[in-house]
Design a protein around this motif. Structure first.
Motif, PDB file in Angstrom:
ATOM      1  N   GLU A  54       0.839  -1.212   0.000  1.00 19.66           N
ATOM      2  CA  GLU A  54       0.000   0.000   0.000  1.00 19.66           C
ATOM      3  C   GLU A  54       0.868   1.254   0.000  1.00 19.66           C
ATOM      4  OE1 GLU A  54      -3.085   0.565  -0.520  1.00 19.66           O
ATOM      5  OE2 GLU A  54      -3.938  -1.435  -0.329  1.00 19.66           O
ATOM      6  N   ARG A  55       1.961   1.230   0.774  1.00 18.54           N
ATOM      7  CA  ARG A  55       2.863   2.384   0.804  1.00 18.54           C
ATOM      8  C   ARG A  55       3.475   2.606  -0.586  1.00 18.54           C
ATOM      9  NH1 ARG A  55       7.212   1.085   4.286  1.00 18.54           N
ATOM     10  NH2 ARG A  55       8.182   0.272   2.423  1.00 18.54           N
ATOM     11  N   ALA A 105      -2.273   1.836   4.487  1.00 13.87           N
ATOM     12  CA  ALA A 105      -0.963   1.396   4.972  1.00 13.87           C
ATOM     13  C   ALA A 105      -0.778   1.793   6.435  1.00 13.87           C
ATOM     14  CB  ALA A 105       0.149   1.990   4.111  1.00 13.87           C
ATOM     15  N   HIS A 106      -1.168   2.991   6.771  1.00 16.94           N
ATOM     16  CA  HIS A 106      -1.020   3.456   8.146  1.00 16.94           C
ATOM     17  C   HIS A 106      -1.833   2.582   9.103  1.00 16.94           C
ATOM     18  CE1 HIS A 106      -1.264   6.114  11.660  1.00 16.94           C
ATOM     19  NE2 HIS A 106      -0.078   6.523  11.250  1.00 16.94           N
ATOM     20  N   ARG A 107      -3.056   2.270   8.728  1.00 15.61           N
ATOM     21  CA  ARG A 107      -3.899   1.409   9.566  1.00 15.61           C
ATOM     22  C   ARG A 107      -3.249   0.047   9.765  1.00 15.61           C
ATOM     23  NH1 ARG A 107      -7.090  -1.807   7.300  1.00 15.61           N
ATOM     24  NH2 ARG A 107      -7.627  -0.472   5.565  1.00 15.61           N
ATOM     25  N   ARG A 143      10.105   2.001  12.183  1.00 10.58           N
ATOM     26  CA  ARG A 143      10.791   2.615  11.033  1.00 10.58           C
ATOM     27  C   ARG A 143       9.837   2.704   9.851  1.00 10.58           C
ATOM     28  NH1 ARG A 143      13.189   1.450   6.448  1.00 10.58           N
ATOM     29  NH2 ARG A 143      12.934  -0.786   6.623  1.00 10.58           N
ATOM     30  N   GLN A 144       9.050   1.645   9.657  1.00 10.58           N
ATOM     31  CA  GLN A 144       8.088   1.634   8.548  1.00 10.58           C
ATOM     32  C   GLN A 144       7.050   2.752   8.736  1.00 10.58           C
ATOM     33  OE1 GLN A 144       8.198  -0.216   5.889  1.00 10.58           O
ATOM     34  NE2 GLN A 144       9.289  -2.086   6.365  1.00 10.58           N
ATOM     35  N   LEU A 145       6.583   2.941   9.980  1.00 17.36           N
ATOM     36  CA  LEU A 145       5.613   4.004  10.251  1.00 17.36           C
ATOM     37  C   LEU A 145       6.227   5.381  10.010  1.00 17.36           C
ATOM     38  CD1 LEU A 145       3.595   2.831  13.359  1.00 17.36           C
ATOM     39  CD2 LEU A 145       2.664   3.631  11.188  1.00 17.36           C
ATOM     40  N   ASP A 146       7.482   5.579  10.400  1.00 19.29           N
ATOM     41  CA  ASP A 146       8.145   6.849  10.142  1.00 19.29           C
ATOM     42  C   ASP A 146       8.208   7.139   8.647  1.00 19.29           C
ATOM     43  OD1 ASP A 146       8.536   7.375  12.818  1.00 19.29           O
ATOM     44  OD2 ASP A 146      10.614   6.665  12.841  1.00 19.29           O
ATOM     45  N   LEU A 147       8.574   6.121   7.853  1.00 22.74           N
ATOM     46  CA  LEU A 147       8.620   6.295   6.394  1.00 22.74           C
ATOM     47  C   LEU A 147       7.239   6.631   5.842  1.00 22.74           C
ATOM     48  CD1 LEU A 147      10.944   3.343   5.315  1.00 22.74           C
ATOM     49  CD2 LEU A 147      11.430   5.777   5.093  1.00 22.74           C
ATOM     50  N   LEU A 148       6.235   5.939   6.354  1.00 27.35           N
ATOM     51  CA  LEU A 148       4.876   6.155   5.892  1.00 27.35           C
ATOM     52  C   LEU A 148       4.413   7.574   6.207  1.00 27.35           C
ATOM     53  CD1 LEU A 148       2.357   4.801   4.655  1.00 27.35           C
ATOM     54  CD2 LEU A 148       1.651   4.307   6.992  1.00 27.35           C
ATOM     55  N   GLU A 149       4.685   8.044   7.423  1.00 30.98           N
ATOM     56  CA  GLU A 149       4.264   9.383   7.795  1.00 30.98           C
ATOM     57  C   GLU A 149       4.967  10.442   6.956  1.00 30.98           C
ATOM     58  OE1 GLU A 149       4.767   9.382  12.041  1.00 30.98           O
ATOM     59  OE2 GLU A 149       3.039   8.044  12.306  1.00 30.98           O
ATOM     60  N   LYS A 150       6.236  10.224   6.626  1.00 30.61           N
ATOM     61  CA  LYS A 150       6.946  11.156   5.745  1.00 30.61           C
ATOM     62  C   LYS A 150       6.292  11.175   4.361  1.00 30.61           C
ATOM     63  CE  LYS A 150      11.357  10.858   8.112  1.00 30.61           C
ATOM     64  NZ  LYS A 150      12.677  10.252   8.145  1.00 30.61           N
ATOM     65  N   SER A 151       5.919   9.995   3.863  1.00 31.27           N
ATOM     66  CA  SER A 151       5.242   9.922   2.556  1.00 31.27           C
ATOM     67  C   SER A 151       3.910  10.657   2.611  1.00 31.27           C
ATOM     68  CB  SER A 151       5.006   8.470   2.149  1.00 31.27           C
ATOM     69  OG  SER A 151       6.213   7.796   1.992  1.00 31.27           O
ATOM     70  N   TYR A 152       3.184  10.470   3.695  1.00 31.50           N
ATOM     71  CA  TYR A 152       1.880  11.106   3.853  1.00 31.50           C
ATOM     72  C   TYR A 152       2.029  12.623   3.821  1.00 31.50           C
ATOM     73  CZ  TYR A 152      -2.849  11.756   5.647  1.00 31.50           C
ATOM     74  OH  TYR A 152      -4.157  12.106   5.793  1.00 31.50           O
TER      75      TYR A 152
END
Length: 187
Positions: free
Chosen positions: A103-104, A126-128, A144-153
């Motif tokens: 999803e990311r 992806a965040h969910r 780390r995956q959540l940090d990357l996702l939040e940066k993408s968001y």
């Protein structure tokens, strides 16, 4: 050299699962080096191995890597097609981390294709999924995956705001001002 040694070791032990995994890891390295032909060759071998083994999870990981390959090489329609297959395979294999990563990656493809709403939907899914994994704490790499996702968001939201503001000089800078005032208020 390490990958070649791992391949020889897996071949000597006739460990097909490890052979497929090493090919995926080699492809990842080649993608980081923009060696797309080499990455594609490794992915083709991984796909053949995991297909022979009937490993839904391995095939899903391979399709995800194909999606990344096609995104990085500018073939966004192929990236999108492969990543949509990953979500189905991840659900079949009960592999939420793979689904979240797909999803990311899909969000990045949507953003590059100018489809910001679809990008936000993928980022939200992806965040969910990452949050669910964090709650379960089954995997170490989730933070780390959540940090990357939040940066993408944030990147998607910023690009969306900039595209809206570019339509009208009157609203130029509005999103940045609102963000600044909101940050000050929160502080």
């Amino acid at each position: 050299e390490a990958f070649n040694a791992a391949l020889m070791s897996a071949e000597n032990r006739r460990d097909a699962e490890t052979l497929g995994t090493v090919q995926l890891n080699r492809a990842d390295l080649y993608l980081k080096q923009d060696r797309f032909d080499d990455a594609r060759a490794c992915l083709d071998q991984a796909f053949e191995i995991f297909g022979r083994l009937g490993s839904t999870s391995g095939i899903g990981e391979t399709y995800k890597a194909y999606g990344v390959l096609y995104r990085q090489s500018g073939k966004l329609h192929l990236a999108e097609a492969h990543l949509s297959l990953v979500a189905e395979l991840a659900q079949q294999a009960d592999h939420p981390l793979l689904e979240a990563e797909a999803e990311r990656e899909s969000a990045i493809v949507h953003l590059e294709r100018g489809r910001k709403t679809d990008a936000l939907r993928s980022l939200n899914r992806a965040h969910r999924l990452f949050e669910d994994l964090t709650a379960r704490r089954e995997l170490v790499d989730i933070d780390r995956q959540l940090d990357l996702l939040e940066k993408s968001y944030l990147m998607v939201v910023q690009a969306w705001g900039e595209s809206i503001e570019s339509q009208d000089h009157y609203t130029a800078g509005h999103c940045a001002r609102v963000a600044d005032y909101t940050t000050r208020l929160a502080s």
